[in-house]
Scaffold this active site. Structure first.
Site, PDB file in Angstrom:
ATOM      1  N   TYR A 145       5.232   1.127   8.947  1.00 21.08           N
ATOM      2  CA  TYR A 145       4.017   1.962   9.217  1.00 21.08           C
ATOM      3  C   TYR A 145       2.876   1.168   8.691  1.00 21.08           C
ATOM      4  O   TYR A 145       3.061   1.088   7.232  1.00 21.08           O
ATOM      5  CB  TYR A 145       4.376   3.203   8.765  1.00 21.08           C
ATOM      6  CG  TYR A 145       3.123   4.241   9.114  1.00 21.08           C
ATOM      7  CD1 TYR A 145       2.728   4.669  10.275  1.00 21.08           C
ATOM      8  CD2 TYR A 145       2.275   4.500   7.976  1.00 21.08           C
ATOM      9  CE1 TYR A 145       1.668   5.656  10.275  1.00 21.08           C
ATOM     10  CE2 TYR A 145       1.224   5.605   8.211  1.00 21.08           C
ATOM     11  CZ  TYR A 145       0.871   5.850   9.214  1.00 21.08           C
ATOM     12  OH  TYR A 145      -0.204   6.807   9.564  1.00 21.08           O
ATOM     13  N   ASP A 240       2.062  -5.850   3.731  1.00 18.99           N
ATOM     14  CA  ASP A 240       1.143  -4.706   3.552  1.00 18.99           C
ATOM     15  C   ASP A 240       2.053  -3.971   2.322  1.00 18.99           C
ATOM     16  O   ASP A 240       3.164  -3.238   2.383  1.00 18.99           O
ATOM     17  CB  ASP A 240       1.802  -3.720   4.869  1.00 18.99           C
ATOM     18  CG  ASP A 240       0.679  -2.189   4.604  1.00 18.99           C
ATOM     19  OD1 ASP A 240       0.283  -2.099   3.646  1.00 18.99           O
ATOM     20  OD2 ASP A 240       0.983  -1.541   5.698  1.00 18.99           O
ATOM     21  N   LYS A 268      -3.431   3.425  -1.950  1.00 18.11           N
ATOM     22  CA  LYS A 268      -2.514   3.942  -2.974  1.00 18.11           C
ATOM     23  C   LYS A 268      -2.916   3.971  -4.364  1.00 18.11           C
ATOM     24  O   LYS A 268      -4.117   4.425  -4.931  1.00 18.11           O
ATOM     25  CB  LYS A 268      -1.169   4.065  -2.571  1.00 18.11           C
ATOM     26  CG  LYS A 268      -0.784   4.507  -0.967  1.00 18.11           C
ATOM     27  CD  LYS A 268       0.552   5.086  -0.945  1.00 18.11           C
ATOM     28  CE  LYS A 268       1.155   5.150   0.553  1.00 18.11           C
ATOM     29  NZ  LYS A 268       0.744   6.257   0.957  1.00 18.11           N
TER      30      LYS A 268
END
Ligand code: HOZ
Length: 429
Positions: A145, A240, A268
């Site tokens: 994702y 990622d 994050k």
């Protein structure tokens, strides 16, 4: 049974105004059933809901809160920053300071652009890779994702997997026609794509440790294989690390596995719980970004001073290597304990951990890609989730997510969690 009356009432009201009562699908408990708990506050390793129930939190806002909730240093720094204003839409010293700190952890990043979410980071990174290579096609992996930008919504992980929406309506065919799918941990599937698309692949984008279909570590040689294929073909390798950055190792997966990607996306942890994202890499690539290059990308709140401040405080504290090592040790104790108690209860469990991220699949295993991850028993996960919640442990409301520990999770929290897990596994058989 816990009293959840207020949460239930708030959910009823929220559903009338917000799709599914939430602002991000996985929060809605759709995959595990029941009503989401509405949170009033967070402190250290704990969440408190609006009915006064306390939970040890392993979601940690889906990863960012590596120091736990309301860490004193962050709250103090943010309070001071708040008094100076919330956003200027003009450069601040904090942006350079956070850039420098990120680069200390990940020396492969020579230049960085801050944005406001992981989705923006990955979306911008592929735009840049396409511009740099003058090619259009990208390779992504089933079950990985990379946020919800159109080009990535093909057999994605996280909520897309949780709600079984392999291809979202609303994404034009043209937006995904250049997204080619490979199998995670399967270099042959990547090789095939390179072979049938010579000189056409702009980039391979990968979660170097998959964290959005549960936690799946890369097999030996998988990331090196991606590095070799991309180098040989003139494509870029994009890690990622929105989820893995600072979590699988202080220097991210690129340091842990010793593979240098061309571009890295972050989010994050670098925002310390405030909205942030970033993409960065070698000078020659990043110098293509406007205003010094032609690749356009912008944002009103990009590099927001509050997010930068929280990120700076977080990374400064993470430089204390003992802090990180203790956190990892605790994650390992949890991982080992979960395995032990599942085995004793006769519950088939494949549990995985890399650094401070961990996951567990209710299956005999092994789990190495989306096909094997989705074969796990999601009903059993749902039952386990609710047994744990009832015992005051807050896990992700989906099998296809990751759990995280923070520096605020101490021996006491780990013991309480393992005791809750022991009891919960026993009730599953
Ligand atoms: N990357 C997170 C899920 N794995 C985002 C959480 C969300 O979708 O709300």
């Amino acid at each position: 049974m816990k009293d959840n009356a207020k949460s239930r009432q708030l959910f009823v009201e929220a559903q009338q105004l917000l799709p599914g009562g939430v602002n991000s699908p996985v929060r809605a408990f759709g995959a595990v059933g029941g009503n989401p708990v509405f949170i009033e506050s967070g402190q250290g390793a704990y969440l408190r809901d609006v009915d006064g129930n306390r939970y040890i939190d392993y979601v940690l806002s889906w990863g960012p809160l590596i120091l736990g909730h309301s860490h004193k240093a962050i709250v103090q720094a943010l309070s001071k920053a708040l008094e100076r204003g919330t956003s200027y839409g003009a450069p601040t010293e904090q942006e350079t300071e956070l850039a420098r700190l990120v680069m200390e952890f990940m020396p492969g990043i020579e230049m960085i652009r801050f944005v406001t979410s992981g989705t923006e980071a990955t979306m911008s990174a592929i735009r840049l890779a396409r511009a740099f290579t003058s090619r259009d096609k990208i390779i992504k992996f089933e079950g990985c994702y990379h946020g919800h930008a159109d080009a990535f919504l093909v057999k994605a992980g996280s909520g897309v997997a949780t709600f079984d929406l392999p291809d979202s309506p609303g994404v034009p065919r043209a937006a995904v026609q250049d997204t080619l799918l490979a199998r995670y941990n399967d270099l042959d599937s990547v090789h095939e794509i390179f072979k049938s698309n010579p000189d056409q692949i702009a980039a391979v984008i990968v979660e170097p440790v998959a964290g959005n279909m549960g936690v799946i570590p890369p097999r030996d040689g998988f990331l090196q294989g991606l590095r070799d294929f991309t180098t040989a073909s003139g494509a870029l390798l994009i890690f990622d690390e929105v989820m893995t950055g600072f979590r699988v190792h202080p220097g991210g997966a690129q340091t842990l596995y010793g593979i240098e990607p061309d571009l890295t996306t972050l989010g994050k942890v670098i925002g310390g719980g405030l909205p942030v994202g970033a993409y960065g890499g070698r000078h020659e690539i990043m110098e293509m970004v406007a205003p010094i290059g032609p690749v356009y990308q912008a944002g009103t709140l990009a590099g927001n001073p509050l997010a930068m401040t929280a990120g700076i405080e977080t990374l400064k504290l993470l430089k204390q290597s003992e802090l990180w090592k203790t956190m990892e040790k605790n994650a390992q104790i949890l991982h080992d304990g979960l395995r032990r108690f599942a085995r004793r209860a006769g519950v088939p469990l494949e549990n995985t951990r890399v650094g401070t991220m961990f996951g567990f699949f209710f299956t005999e295993g092994p789990v190495q890609d989306w096909q094997t991850a989705r074969a796990s028993d999601t009903k059993r996960y749902a039952a386990f989730f609710h047994r744990m919640l009832e015992r005051g442990i807050y896990l992700a409301p989906s099998q296809f997510e990751s759990a995280f520990v923070s520096t605020a999770h101490g021996t006491n929290e780990i013991e309480l969690t393992l005791e809750a897990a022991r009891e919960s596994f026993q009730t599953l058989t």
